[in-house]
Design a protein around this motif. Structure first.
Motif, short mmCIF file in Angstrom:
data_model
loop_
_atom_site.label_atom_id
_atom_site.label_comp_id
_atom_site.label_asym_id
_atom_site.label_seq_id
_atom_site.Cartn_x
_atom_site.Cartn_y
_atom_site.Cartn_z
N GLN A 378 -0.17 7.25 -5.41
CA GLN A 378 -1.61 7.13 -5.62
C GLN A 378 -2.10 5.68 -5.55
O GLN A 378 -3.24 5.42 -5.15
N ASP A 379 -1.29 4.73 -5.95
CA ASP A 379 -1.69 3.33 -6.02
C ASP A 379 -1.05 2.58 -4.86
O ASP A 379 0.18 2.56 -4.72
N SER A 380 -1.85 1.93 -4.02
CA SER A 380 -1.31 1.21 -2.86
C SER A 380 -0.38 0.09 -3.28
O SER A 380 0.51 -0.31 -2.51
N ALA A 381 -0.57 -0.43 -4.50
CA ALA A 381 0.31 -1.49 -5.00
C ALA A 381 1.72 -0.98 -5.26
O ALA A 381 2.64 -1.77 -5.44
N MET A 382 1.90 0.33 -5.28
CA MET A 382 3.21 0.93 -5.50
C MET A 382 3.80 1.50 -4.20
O MET A 382 4.84 2.14 -4.22
N GLN A 383 3.13 1.26 -3.07
CA GLN A 383 3.55 1.83 -1.79
C GLN A 383 4.63 0.96 -1.16
O GLN A 383 4.38 -0.19 -0.80
N PRO A 384 5.85 1.47 -0.98
CA PRO A 384 6.91 0.65 -0.39
C PRO A 384 6.74 0.50 1.12
O PRO A 384 6.06 1.30 1.77
N TRP A 385 7.37 -0.52 1.68
CA TRP A 385 7.39 -0.74 3.12
C TRP A 385 8.17 0.39 3.78
O TRP A 385 9.21 0.80 3.30
N SER A 392 9.78 7.69 5.27
CA SER A 392 10.94 8.26 4.59
C SER A 392 11.30 7.58 3.28
O SER A 392 12.17 8.07 2.55
N ILE A 393 10.66 6.45 2.98
CA ILE A 393 11.00 5.71 1.76
C ILE A 393 10.18 6.24 0.60
O ILE A 393 8.95 6.34 0.67
N LEU A 394 10.87 6.55 -0.48
CA LEU A 394 10.22 7.09 -1.67
C LEU A 394 9.65 5.97 -2.54
O LEU A 394 10.07 4.82 -2.45
N GLY A 395 8.70 6.33 -3.38
CA GLY A 395 8.11 5.40 -4.34
C GLY A 395 7.77 6.12 -5.62
O GLY A 395 8.21 7.25 -5.86
N MET A 413 8.93 -3.18 -13.07
CA MET A 413 10.10 -2.43 -12.65
C MET A 413 9.82 -1.52 -11.46
O MET A 413 10.73 -1.23 -10.67
N LEU A 414 8.57 -1.09 -11.31
CA LEU A 414 8.21 -0.15 -10.25
C LEU A 414 7.58 -0.82 -9.02
O LEU A 414 7.36 -0.16 -8.01
N THR A 415 7.29 -2.10 -9.11
CA THR A 415 6.60 -2.78 -8.01
C THR A 415 7.55 -3.02 -6.83
O THR A 415 8.61 -3.64 -7.01
N PRO A 416 7.19 -2.58 -5.62
CA PRO A 416 8.04 -2.82 -4.44
C PRO A 416 8.12 -4.30 -4.09
O PRO A 416 7.32 -5.12 -4.54
N GLU A 417 9.09 -4.62 -3.25
CA GLU A 417 9.41 -6.01 -2.94
C GLU A 417 8.23 -6.80 -2.39
O GLU A 417 7.93 -7.91 -2.87
N ILE A 418 7.54 -6.27 -1.38
CA ILE A 418 6.46 -7.03 -0.74
C ILE A 418 5.36 -7.35 -1.74
O ILE A 418 4.88 -8.50 -1.83
N GLN A 419 4.94 -6.36 -2.51
CA GLN A 419 3.88 -6.57 -3.49
C GLN A 419 4.32 -7.53 -4.59
O GLN A 419 3.53 -8.35 -5.06
N TYR A 420 5.58 -7.46 -4.98
CA TYR A 420 6.07 -8.36 -6.03
C TYR A 420 6.08 -9.80 -5.52
O TYR A 420 5.71 -10.74 -6.23
#
Length: 443
Positions: A378-385, A392-395, A413-420
């Motif tokens: 739901q949150d684009s900030a949690m969307q992985p690359w 195919s990548i889960l979030g 803990m839940l923030t994907p690499e790019i956003q972090y």
């Protein structure tokens, strides 16, 4: 061309060119503009590509920082109060100078998140890339690639993807820095890499069958081109990431020399298949607390996205990645020697404690309690690359009501690499532009 008869002197007539009808003229003008814009856009993409993707076979000499660049000169710091070692009777100080050689497809994104959180919590100085989320991989690492690098600068943590160059990395950290990396069963790693990166390795485009991985492994030499674009992703990727020749003759004495060199340089080599045990050893080595190594599995794929290798294909994949297989066997053996030295019973207790703590955080942080497909985030900030051509990548979805005590930790803990990386102030203009192009073209 349109002709009509025009009358001249003496009653003579001659053909005269008339103007093109307005609708057709506009159509041709529109096509011309489209061609010009297309040419400009293509030129821009080629320019961006030449900047963003360095030559694969760049030599070490061409990537090194100039000789005049001073190595890291750490300033003296106040001694920290000793803290109890994890489960031991003595005292120790948490280690804050860490080099993580981030290998591909080895749960390294999960470990990266652990290091991001620790560094952010303690205000440590990261050596980050400039413009993108890796250090010009697959070129060799050089100090000059670090964002805002100045000769003599010291950093606490280096952890983004690179092709390892020990001398260049060593020049950025204190002499007592801890070096770590993570390995994975080479056949499983090859399987994962083939499905994640295969679409950007041109020689795989020749594969026409439904199961391209199986077709490739039936006769890999028929398709593999060691000089091909992105070929490194599909053979001995661990050896390549660690800075060695991934097409080295398996019978060469250099293979064992390189493996022993890795053993000398790295204080701990973690194993993806025994990730919890690896984190317990890491926690003990660094003198960290349990909260420092809590994690959620990041950058994981749907179980259905990748078929498991059969027995015969597993053997073929292992043979194809024989250098990585030798590397993995060596460090699998040394890993269990470390576990024995740590104590089997103690290890079992600490692994159980880590899993209980992770389960507790899962109930506190994650909406629904599990990872979801990209479309359900739901949150684009949690969307992985995502890899090209697939989602195919889960979030995860963060719970909407989390107590103040855990809200910050849950989000981190839940923030994907790019956003972090963006949260930490890294300049990612190339990565952002590439994402814009991918979104525009729906890749």
């Amino acid at each position: 061309m349109w002709l009509r008869q025009a009358e001249g002197r003496g009653g003579q007539t001659w053909p005269q060119v008339s103007e093109m009808p307005l609708p057709q003229k506009k159509r041709w003008e529109s096509m011309a503009k489209g061609l010009v814009l297309g040419a400009l856009f293509t030129s821009f993409l080629l320019l961006l590509y030449s900047y963003a993707v360095p030559p694969l076979y760049t030599g070490l000499a061409s990537t090194r920082t100039p000789e005049g660049a001073a190595p890291c000169s750490p300033a003296p710091s106040e001694p920290e109060a000793p803290t109890l070692a994890n489960g031991s009777a003595g005292g120790c100080q948490p280690r804050r100078d860490i080099v993580f050689m981030k290998t591909h497809k080895t749960a390294s994104s999960t470990l990266l998140n652990i290091l991001f959180r620790f560094g952010q919590k303690h205000g440590l100085k990261f050596a980050f890339p400039n413009g993108r989320n890796d250090f010009d991989y697959p070129a060799f690492f050089a100090r000059s690639l670090v964002q805002d690098y100045r000769p003599g600068a010291c950093f606490n943590i280096i952890c983004n993807h690179m092709r390892f160059h020990y001398d260049e990395v060593r020049g950025l950290v204190a002499p007592n820095a801890t070096f770590i990396t993570v390995l994975r069963d080479p056949a499983r790693l090859f399987e994962s890499s083939f499905h994640y990166f295969g679409s950007v390795v041109p020689f795989t485009w020749k594969l026409s069958g439904r199961d391209k991985l199986a077709e490739f492994l039936q006769d890999p030499d028929r398709y593999y081109d060691p000089r091909g674009y992105n070929a490194h992703y599909l053979r001995n990727l661990l050896f390549f990431d660690l800075g060695y020749d991934s097409d080295l003759d398996p019978g060469s004495p250099q293979v064992q020399e390189h493996i022993l060199e890795v053993e000398r340089r790295f204080h701990l080599v973690l194993l993806q298949e025994y990730f919890d045990e690896s984190l317990v050893l890491l926690k003990d080595l660094l003198c960290w607390g349990l909260e420092d190594v809590l994690y959620f599995k990041l950058n994981a794929r749907r179980a259905s996205a990748v078929p498991r290798l059969s027995g015969e294909l597993y053997r073929r994949a292992t043979a194809w990645n024989v250098l990585d297989a030798r590397l993995y066997r060596h460090f699998n053996a040394s890993f269990w020697r470390k576990v024995e030295a740590f104590g089997r019973e103690r290890m079992a207790r600490e692994v159980a404690a880590l899993r209980r703590a992770n389960e507790r955080m899962r109930r506190i942080c994650i909406d629904g309690g599990h990872a979801v497909d990209a479309a359900a985030i739901q949150d684009s900030a949690m969307q992985p690359w995502q890899p090209l051509g697939a989602k195919s990548i889960l979030g995860y979805n963060l719970k909407k009501s989390i107590g103040q005590r855990h809200a910050q930790l849950c989000r981190r803990m839940l923030t994907p690499e790019i956003q972090y990386l963006m949260d930490l102030g890294v300049n990612l203009w190339i990565t952002k532009l590439w994402k814009f192009i991918r979104d525009f073209l729906r890749w």
